[in-house]
Motif scaffolding. Structure first.
Motif, PDB file in Angstrom:
ATOM      1  N   GLY A  21       0.913  -1.183   0.107  1.00 58.63           N
ATOM      2  CA  GLY A  21       0.060  -0.032  -0.014  1.00 58.63           C
ATOM      3  C   GLY A  21       0.809   1.350   0.034  1.00 58.63           C
ATOM      4  N   LYS A  24       3.773   1.632  -4.628  1.00 59.84           N
ATOM      5  CA  LYS A  24       4.706   1.172  -5.563  1.00 59.84           C
ATOM      6  C   LYS A  24       4.256   1.218  -7.009  1.00 59.84           C
ATOM      7  CE  LYS A  24       5.312  -2.569  -3.081  1.00 59.84           C
ATOM      8  NZ  LYS A  24       4.631  -2.191  -1.926  1.00 59.84           N
ATOM      9  N   THR A  26       1.345   2.668  -8.176  1.00 59.64           N
ATOM     10  CA  THR A  26       0.830   3.828  -8.705  1.00 59.64           C
ATOM     11  C   THR A  26       1.993   4.647  -8.928  1.00 59.64           C
ATOM     12  OG1 THR A  26      -0.840   3.797  -7.085  1.00 59.64           O
ATOM     13  CG2 THR A  26      -0.471   5.825  -7.853  1.00 59.64           C
ATOM     14  N   HIS A 127      -5.916  -7.532  -4.223  1.00 59.17           N
ATOM     15  CA  HIS A 127      -4.857  -8.545  -4.069  1.00 59.17           C
ATOM     16  C   HIS A 127      -3.733  -8.747  -3.113  1.00 59.17           C
ATOM     17  CE1 HIS A 127      -2.820  -4.535  -4.855  1.00 59.17           C
ATOM     18  NE2 HIS A 127      -1.769  -5.311  -4.583  1.00 59.17           N
ATOM     19  N   ARG A 128      -4.012  -7.980  -2.102  1.00 59.43           N
ATOM     20  CA  ARG A 128      -3.357  -8.041  -0.661  1.00 59.43           C
ATOM     21  C   ARG A 128      -3.896  -8.924   0.244  1.00 59.43           C
ATOM     22  NH1 ARG A 128      -4.147  -2.277  -1.508  1.00 59.43           N
ATOM     23  NH2 ARG A 128      -2.571  -1.694  -2.826  1.00 59.43           N
ATOM     24  N   ALA A 159       3.766  12.303  -0.081  1.00 64.00           N
ATOM     25  CA  ALA A 159       3.753  13.379  -1.099  1.00 64.00           C
ATOM     26  C   ALA A 159       3.056  12.926  -2.576  1.00 64.00           C
ATOM     27  CB  ALA A 159       5.319  13.483  -1.500  1.00 64.00           C
TER      28      ALA A 159
HETATM   29  N1  LIG Z   1       1.413   9.238  -3.386  1.00 63.15           N
HETATM   30  C1  LIG Z   1       0.247   8.958  -3.116  1.00 63.15           C
HETATM   31  N2  LIG Z   1      -0.810   9.750  -2.305  1.00 63.15           N
HETATM   32  C2  LIG Z   1      -1.867   9.250  -2.014  1.00 63.15           C
HETATM   33  N3  LIG Z   1      -2.740   8.240  -2.439  1.00 63.15           N
HETATM   34  C3  LIG Z   1      -1.633   7.015  -2.676  1.00 63.15           C
HETATM   35  C4  LIG Z   1      -0.202   7.641  -3.244  1.00 63.15           C
HETATM   36  N4  LIG Z   1       0.304   6.515  -3.945  1.00 63.15           N
HETATM   37  C5  LIG Z   1      -0.616   5.484  -3.935  1.00 63.15           C
HETATM   38  N5  LIG Z   1      -1.861   5.897  -3.304  1.00 63.15           N
HETATM   39  C6  LIG Z   1      -2.892   5.143  -3.005  1.00 63.15           C
HETATM   40  O1  LIG Z   1      -2.665   4.218  -2.334  1.00 63.15           O
HETATM   41  C7  LIG Z   1      -3.299   2.924  -2.403  1.00 63.15           C
HETATM   42  C8  LIG Z   1      -2.126   1.869  -2.808  1.00 63.15           C
HETATM   43  O2  LIG Z   1      -1.574   2.078  -3.716  1.00 63.15           O
HETATM   44  P1  LIG Z   1      -0.580   1.123  -4.582  1.00 63.15           P
HETATM   45  O3  LIG Z   1      -1.672   0.072  -4.977  1.00 63.15           O
HETATM   46  O4  LIG Z   1       0.027   1.832  -5.590  1.00 63.15           O
HETATM   47  O5  LIG Z   1       0.271   0.617  -3.457  1.00 63.15           O
HETATM   48  P2  LIG Z   1       1.491  -0.526  -3.496  1.00 63.15           P
HETATM   49  O6  LIG Z   1       2.612  -0.292  -2.843  1.00 63.15           O
HETATM   50  O7  LIG Z   1       1.465  -0.999  -4.995  1.00 63.15           O
HETATM   51  O8  LIG Z   1       0.779  -1.777  -2.671  1.00 63.15           O
HETATM   52  P3  LIG Z   1       0.916  -3.340  -2.898  1.00 63.15           P
HETATM   53  O9  LIG Z   1       2.159  -3.773  -2.411  1.00 63.15           O
HETATM   54  O10 LIG Z   1      -0.058  -4.292  -1.878  1.00 63.15           O
HETATM   55  O11 LIG Z   1       1.109  -3.840  -4.406  1.00 63.15           O
HETATM   56  C9  LIG Z   1      -4.071   3.278  -3.753  1.00 63.15           C
HETATM   57  O12 LIG Z   1      -5.463   3.388  -3.325  1.00 63.15           O
HETATM   58  C10 LIG Z   1      -3.345   4.490  -4.490  1.00 63.15           C
HETATM   59  O13 LIG Z   1      -4.174   5.182  -5.255  1.00 63.15           O
END
Ligand SMILES: Nc1ncnc2c1ncn2[C@@H]1O[C@H](COP(=O)(O)OP(=O)(O)OP(=O)(O)O)[C@@H](O)[C@H]1O
Ligand SMILES: O=C(O)C1=C[C@@H](O)[C@@H](O)[C@H](O)C1
Ligand SMILES: [Mg+2]
Length: 184
Positions: A21, A24, A26, A127-128, A159
């Motif tokens: 979360g 990564k 995004t 997926h988590r 950020a």
């Molecule tokens: N910089 C940001 N600011 C605000 N919200 C964010 C930011 N980056 C990601 N998010 C939000 O946080 C949530 C998790 O993001 P994301 O799926 O990219 O995380 P992840 O690190 O890929 O998670 P995982 O390891 O479980 O795959 C999503 O709802 C996304 O829109």
């Protein structure tokens, strides 16, 4: 930035690490577009390889099996000669083989997010595997050292995404400038 210079900077993968979360995927999508590189997302690669999500694999076969698969998925992505942006599974920094491969082949960016914010971000996506706030807190405390050891760059990932991308691009440019200055 620290880290091995065995490969030219431009040939190194840029790998985003951080807790589940942390953002990564995004940030990875936006960074890959800016660098005009493919995105290798650990979760997408895992599903392509097994037909199942991490949550399904953990429930059916146990977390150790999931971790083994996630380790293989990251090592495969890092072995690809085409430089990519890689969104790694949260756990992989705990695996010594992964830390070694990251040091050899990647510029590593740690997206660091406090637990309170992580817990609300983790509520998105299917997926988590579920993780309650106390478990997330304990996991982050234990893993902090691994992230710090692996990372060339640590960003406060509260950020906005465009700022995170700009910070990574700046750091890559600075590293390029330094290696040009250092060249004989
Ligand atoms: N910089 C940001 N600011 C605000 N919200 C964010 C930011 N980056 C990601 N998010 C939000 O946080 C949530 C998790 O993001 P994301 O799926 O990219 O995380 P992840 O690190 O890929 O998670 P995982 O390891 O479980 O795959 C999503 O709802 C996304 O829109
Ligand atoms: O950060 C973690 O502990 C995890 C991340 C996922 O990629 C999986 O490895 C699993 O759900 C645990
Ligand atoms: Mg992701």
């Amino acid at each position: 930035m620290s880290g091995s210079d065995e490969r030219e900077r431009s040939d190194r993968h840029v790998v985003l690490v951080g807790m589940m979360g942390a953002g990564k995927t995004t940030t990875g999508v936006a960074l890959a577009a800016r660098l005009d590189r493919p995105l290798r997302d650990g979760d997408v690669d895992l599903e392509a390889r097994t037909g199942h999500t991490g949550a399904e694999i953990a429930a059916a076969d146990g977390i150790d099996h999931l971790h083994h698969l996630e380790e293989e998925v990251l090592l495969d992505a890092l072995a690809d000669e085409r430089p990519a942006v890689v969104a790694a599974a949260g756990w992989v920094v705990e695996a010594p083989r992964c830390r070694e491969a990251l040091a050899d082949r990647a510029t590593v960016v740690w997206l660091d997010v406090p637990v309170g914010e992580l817990v609300s971000r983790m509520a998105t996506g299917a997926h988590r595997r579920p993780l309650d706030p106390d478990a997330a807190d304990a996991l982050l405390a234990r893993r902090q050292r691994c992230f710090a050891e692996a990372a060339d760059l640590r960003l406060d990932a509260r950020a906005p995404v465009d700022e995170l991308v700009a910070s990574v691009l700046d750091a890559l440019d600075e590293a390029d400038d330094r290696s040009t200055e250092e060249a004989p």
